[in-house]
Design an enzyme around this catalytic site. Structure first.
Site, PDB file in Angstrom:
ATOM      1  N   HIS B 126      36.056  25.337   3.661  1.00  0.00           N
ATOM      2  CA  HIS B 126      34.828  24.775   3.625  1.00  0.00           C
ATOM      3  C   HIS B 126      34.454  24.338   5.057  1.00  0.00           C
ATOM      4  O   HIS B 126      33.249  24.586   5.621  1.00  0.00           O
ATOM      5  CB  HIS B 126      34.817  23.674   2.977  1.00  0.00           C
ATOM      6  CG  HIS B 126      33.801  22.558   3.030  1.00  0.00           C
ATOM      7  ND1 HIS B 126      32.539  22.659   1.996  1.00  0.00           N
ATOM      8  CD2 HIS B 126      33.260  21.749   3.752  1.00  0.00           C
ATOM      9  CE1 HIS B 126      31.736  21.921   2.334  1.00  0.00           C
ATOM     10  NE2 HIS B 126      32.113  21.281   3.494  1.00  0.00           N
ATOM     11  N   GLU B 127      35.285  23.808   5.886  1.00  0.00           N
ATOM     12  CA  GLU B 127      35.145  23.648   7.306  1.00  0.00           C
ATOM     13  C   GLU B 127      34.824  24.712   7.997  1.00  0.00           C
ATOM     14  O   GLU B 127      33.839  24.718   8.990  1.00  0.00           O
ATOM     15  CB  GLU B 127      36.281  22.706   8.099  1.00  0.00           C
ATOM     16  CG  GLU B 127      36.385  21.380   7.198  1.00  0.00           C
ATOM     17  CD  GLU B 127      34.974  20.527   7.070  1.00  0.00           C
ATOM     18  OE1 GLU B 127      34.200  20.547   8.124  1.00  0.00           O
ATOM     19  OE2 GLU B 127      35.010  19.954   6.004  1.00  0.00           O
ATOM     20  N   HIS B 130      31.274  25.812   7.521  1.00  0.00           N
ATOM     21  CA  HIS B 130      30.494  24.978   8.550  1.00  0.00           C
ATOM     22  C   HIS B 130      30.268  25.691  10.023  1.00  0.00           C
ATOM     23  O   HIS B 130      29.256  25.940  10.536  1.00  0.00           O
ATOM     24  CB  HIS B 130      30.874  23.827   8.571  1.00  0.00           C
ATOM     25  CG  HIS B 130      30.551  22.809   7.406  1.00  0.00           C
ATOM     26  ND1 HIS B 130      29.261  22.758   6.788  1.00  0.00           N
ATOM     27  CD2 HIS B 130      31.160  21.755   6.763  1.00  0.00           C
ATOM     28  CE1 HIS B 130      28.997  21.832   5.971  1.00  0.00           C
ATOM     29  NE2 HIS B 130      30.233  21.378   5.948  1.00  0.00           N
ATOM     30  N   GLU B 194      25.772  21.849   2.653  1.00  0.00           N
ATOM     31  CA  GLU B 194      27.194  21.536   1.858  1.00  0.00           C
ATOM     32  C   GLU B 194      27.393  22.541   0.807  1.00  0.00           C
ATOM     33  O   GLU B 194      28.455  23.131   0.740  1.00  0.00           O
ATOM     34  CB  GLU B 194      27.145  19.917   1.619  1.00  0.00           C
ATOM     35  CG  GLU B 194      27.271  19.052   2.644  1.00  0.00           C
ATOM     36  CD  GLU B 194      28.755  19.249   3.313  1.00  0.00           C
ATOM     37  OE1 GLU B 194      29.620  19.319   2.687  1.00  0.00           O
ATOM     38  OE2 GLU B 194      28.623  19.309   4.779  1.00  0.00           O
TER      39      GLU B 194
END
Lengths: 77, 264
Positions: B126-127, B130, B194
């Site tokens: 997930h990071e 980003h 997100e």
């Protein structure tokens, strides 16, 4: 013209003050998003955890704004 | 997303036109000034983020599995492996700073203790998403636009008034309110990004269940901790539950919705 601006100062000051008192986290987020990490301090996947001191500082500034707004409103009477 | 992004750009365009028209600032100076403003915010923000949590490099010899996972996911996403750091944050957490090619992912020691290997991999994915999607840069850009628009609004009020005390107060208030209004759009972009990062993480690791499980585990733990600590503090606040008006003021979508989407 000056009176309209003073009235605006009174009204908008009070509105901003109320927002700061009722939603201090929002005010902190407005100034920290994009300047501090996206997840920041606090739980993963949630909103950034705002320290109590910041919260109270923003709320105190909000009260000051409400009082100042009230003062400018008073000068119009 | 496109609509919100366009509105954000429109805010900036109006501020730029006002700066050029009212203050006689040439276009080149407006553009160079904007880039410098955002660039400085980006650099300082990254430095402060790492410093504020006391992040240190994650030793590869101690955490070879995490380094390998990040290498694999980075290759899958087509980005350079970011710098990996660790910090004590008091809660399970992770965040990304920087951009593609110069990214840093920080994980908290508490996160490593809380999650199993698959869940940790999903959080890392997930990071990394980003970084891959340039979300960090996007947020800095959004904050930059909001600040520039607020400064211009402030100066317009100041320069069109009589310079009495009420004018200074009005300028300050208008600047703050303008920044808040523009940031509402930035928050909307943030919430959307997100979901995108969740989807990309699920694609990279082959499913959404590990991230859903990680979010569930962390939010359950926080509910227990929050209930004891925050009741008094939250008494005056309309923020925190992530529903109704509060959802508009949030940078993240509600965790339950994210879990639901990851599992659907």
């Amino acid at each position: 013209m000056a009176d309209v601006r003073t009235l605006l100062a009174a009204l908008l000051g009070a509105v901003l003050g109320l927002v700061m008192v009722l939603a201090p986290e929002f005010v902190v987020q407005v100034h920290t998003v994009g300047r501090r990490p996206h997840e920041g301090r606090g739980e993963y996947g949630g909103e950034r955890d705002v320290p109590d001191q910041w919260r109270r500082l923003v709320q105190a500034a909000g009260v000051a704004l409400i009082l100042l707004g009230g003062y400018f409103g008073y000068t119009l009477i | 997303m496109a609509v919100v992004g366009s509105i954000l750009f429109a805010f900036y365009a109006i501020a730029a036109v006002v700066a050029m028209g009212a203050f006689g600032v040439p276009l080149a100076l407006v553009l160079v000034g904007s880039v410098l403003f955002v660039g400085v915010q980006y650099k300082i923000g990254k430095w402060m983020a790492l410093r504020s949590v006391g992040a240190e490099d994650l030793p590869e010899e101690q955490y070879p599995e995490i380094h390998r996972q990040v290498e694999d996911i980075s290759a899958e996403m087509g980005i350079d492996k970011p710098r990996l750091m660790i910090a004590q944050m008091g809660v399970p957490n992770a965040f990304a700073v920087g951009r593609k090619g110069a990214g840093t992912v920080v994980v908290s020691e508490e996160l490593l203790r809380t999650l199993n290997a698959a869940e940790l991999e999903s959080v890392l994915a997930h990071e990394l998403a980003h970084i891959s999607n340039r979300d960090v840069v996007m947020m800095v850009l959004g904050q930059g636009v909001a600040s520039i628009v607020a400064i211009v609004a402030q100066w317009v009020v100041l320069l069109t008034g009589d310079n009495d005390i009420a004018d200074f107060f009005l300028a300050l208030v208008v600047g703050q309110i303008t920044q808040m209004l523009v940031m509402l759009f930035v928050f909307a972009i943030s919430r959307y990004r997100e979901y995108v990062a969740d989807g990309d993480a699920a694609d990279a690791i082959g499913g959404g269940e590990p991230l859903a499980s990680a979010l569930e585990k962390i939010s359950r733990g926080n509910e227990r901790a929050d209930s004891a600590v925050d009741d008094q503090v939250n008494a005056l606040c309309i923020f925190g539950e992530g529903r109704g008006l509060a959802s508009l003021l949030s940078t993240h979508p509600p965790v339950e919705k994210r879990i639901e989407r990851l599992r659907s």
